[in-house]
Write a protein that holds these residues in place. Structure first.
Motif, PDB file in Angstrom:
ATOM      1  N   CYS A 284      38.240  39.135  29.169  1.00  0.00           N
ATOM      2  CA  CYS A 284      37.349  39.677  29.755  1.00  0.00           C
ATOM      3  C   CYS A 284      36.625  40.149  30.814  1.00  0.00           C
ATOM      4  CB  CYS A 284      36.541  40.184  28.282  1.00  0.00           C
ATOM      5  SG  CYS A 284      38.070  40.860  27.178  1.00  0.00           S
ATOM      6  N   ALA A 285      36.207  38.296  31.194  1.00  0.00           N
ATOM      7  CA  ALA A 285      35.171  38.450  32.383  1.00  0.00           C
ATOM      8  C   ALA A 285      35.531  38.564  33.927  1.00  0.00           C
ATOM      9  CB  ALA A 285      34.620  36.647  32.433  1.00  0.00           C
ATOM     10  N   SER A 286      34.210  39.017  34.721  1.00  0.00           N
ATOM     11  CA  SER A 286      35.098  39.806  35.764  1.00  0.00           C
ATOM     12  C   SER A 286      35.708  38.487  36.861  1.00  0.00           C
ATOM     13  CB  SER A 286      33.876  40.433  36.557  1.00  0.00           C
ATOM     14  OG  SER A 286      32.429  39.191  36.746  1.00  0.00           O
ATOM     15  N   ASP A 287      36.509  38.670  37.741  1.00  0.00           N
ATOM     16  CA  ASP A 287      37.105  37.703  38.389  1.00  0.00           C
ATOM     17  C   ASP A 287      35.621  36.980  38.774  1.00  0.00           C
ATOM     18  OD1 ASP A 287      39.550  38.355  38.214  1.00  0.00           O
ATOM     19  OD2 ASP A 287      39.482  39.515  40.231  1.00  0.00           O
ATOM     20  N   ALA A 288      34.463  37.759  39.145  1.00  0.00           N
ATOM     21  CA  ALA A 288      33.281  36.528  40.121  1.00  0.00           C
ATOM     22  C   ALA A 288      32.697  35.842  38.891  1.00  0.00           C
ATOM     23  CB  ALA A 288      31.963  37.935  40.350  1.00  0.00           C
ATOM     24  N   GLU A 289      32.667  36.833  37.868  1.00  0.00           N
ATOM     25  CA  GLU A 289      32.503  35.306  36.717  1.00  0.00           C
ATOM     26  C   GLU A 289      32.961  34.119  36.366  1.00  0.00           C
ATOM     27  OE1 GLU A 289      30.249  39.060  33.822  1.00  0.00           O
ATOM     28  OE2 GLU A 289      31.798  38.376  33.483  1.00  0.00           O
ATOM     29  N   LEU A 290      34.390  33.934  36.350  1.00  0.00           N
ATOM     30  CA  LEU A 290      35.210  32.910  36.066  1.00  0.00           C
ATOM     31  C   LEU A 290      34.814  32.325  37.781  1.00  0.00           C
ATOM     32  CD1 LEU A 290      38.646  35.096  35.379  1.00  0.00           C
ATOM     33  CD2 LEU A 290      37.160  33.333  33.693  1.00  0.00           C
TER      34      LEU A 290
ATOM     35  N   ALA B  31      39.850  30.457  37.846  1.00  0.00           N
ATOM     36  CA  ALA B  31      40.511  31.045  38.581  1.00  0.00           C
ATOM     37  C   ALA B  31      41.385  32.135  37.298  1.00  0.00           C
ATOM     38  CB  ALA B  31      41.793  31.160  39.304  1.00  0.00           C
ATOM     39  N   ARG B  32      41.516  33.584  37.378  1.00  0.00           N
ATOM     40  CA  ARG B  32      42.180  34.075  35.845  1.00  0.00           C
ATOM     41  C   ARG B  32      43.562  33.688  36.256  1.00  0.00           C
ATOM     42  NH1 ARG B  32      40.116  38.241  33.510  1.00  0.00           N
ATOM     43  NH2 ARG B  32      39.046  38.611  35.370  1.00  0.00           N
ATOM     44  N   ASP B  33      44.744  32.972  36.248  1.00  0.00           N
ATOM     45  CA  ASP B  33      45.653  32.338  36.347  1.00  0.00           C
ATOM     46  C   ASP B  33      45.044  30.802  35.177  1.00  0.00           C
ATOM     47  OD1 ASP B  33      46.976  34.442  37.079  1.00  0.00           O
ATOM     48  OD2 ASP B  33      47.272  33.479  38.992  1.00  0.00           O
ATOM     49  N   ASP B  34      44.325  30.285  35.215  1.00  0.00           N
ATOM     50  CA  ASP B  34      43.462  29.225  35.038  1.00  0.00           C
ATOM     51  C   ASP B  34      43.206  29.305  33.578  1.00  0.00           C
ATOM     52  OD1 ASP B  34      45.252  28.308  37.106  1.00  0.00           O
ATOM     53  OD2 ASP B  34      43.331  27.642  38.049  1.00  0.00           O
ATOM     54  N   ILE B  35      42.444  30.604  32.958  1.00  0.00           N
ATOM     55  CA  ILE B  35      42.096  30.131  32.276  1.00  0.00           C
ATOM     56  C   ILE B  35      42.579  29.430  30.944  1.00  0.00           C
ATOM     57  CG2 ILE B  35      41.502  31.757  30.187  1.00  0.00           C
ATOM     58  CD1 ILE B  35      41.410  33.938  31.833  1.00  0.00           C
ATOM     59  N   LEU B  36      43.976  29.772  30.527  1.00  0.00           N
ATOM     60  CA  LEU B  36      44.258  29.258  29.475  1.00  0.00           C
ATOM     61  C   LEU B  36      44.548  27.406  29.213  1.00  0.00           C
ATOM     62  CD1 LEU B  36      47.415  31.018  28.576  1.00  0.00           C
ATOM     63  CD2 LEU B  36      45.592  30.805  27.240  1.00  0.00           C
TER      64      LEU B  36
END
Length: 75
Positions: free
Chosen positions: A48-54, A60-65
């Protein structure tokens, strides 16, 4: 009694499906259900976080898991 019946879809695959695929790709030889439930709140919060927050967290979004399960995957 609470039930785990929330379905979350991100893109073409559900979040639960993405988690299962991730865990199977890193070689866990177990049912990832318990691991998924233990980490699901953190995964959802990051999704749910923005790309800037990540980016502020250094991921990166693809690295969340990978980020969420890093304690289990540490070499």
């Amino acid at each position: 009694m609470t039930r785990d019946n929330v379905q979350i879809g991100m893109g073409h695959r559900s979040l639960n499906s993405r988690i299962d695929v991730f865990l199977s790709e890193v070689g866990f030889g177990m049912n990832p259900g318990q691991l998924r439930r233990a980490k699901l709140r953190q995964i959802i919060a990051l999704e749910c976080a923005s790309d800037a927050e990540l980016a502020a967290l250094g991921i990166a979004r693809d690295d969340i898991l990978s980020f969420v399960f890093r304690d289990l995957l540490a070499a």
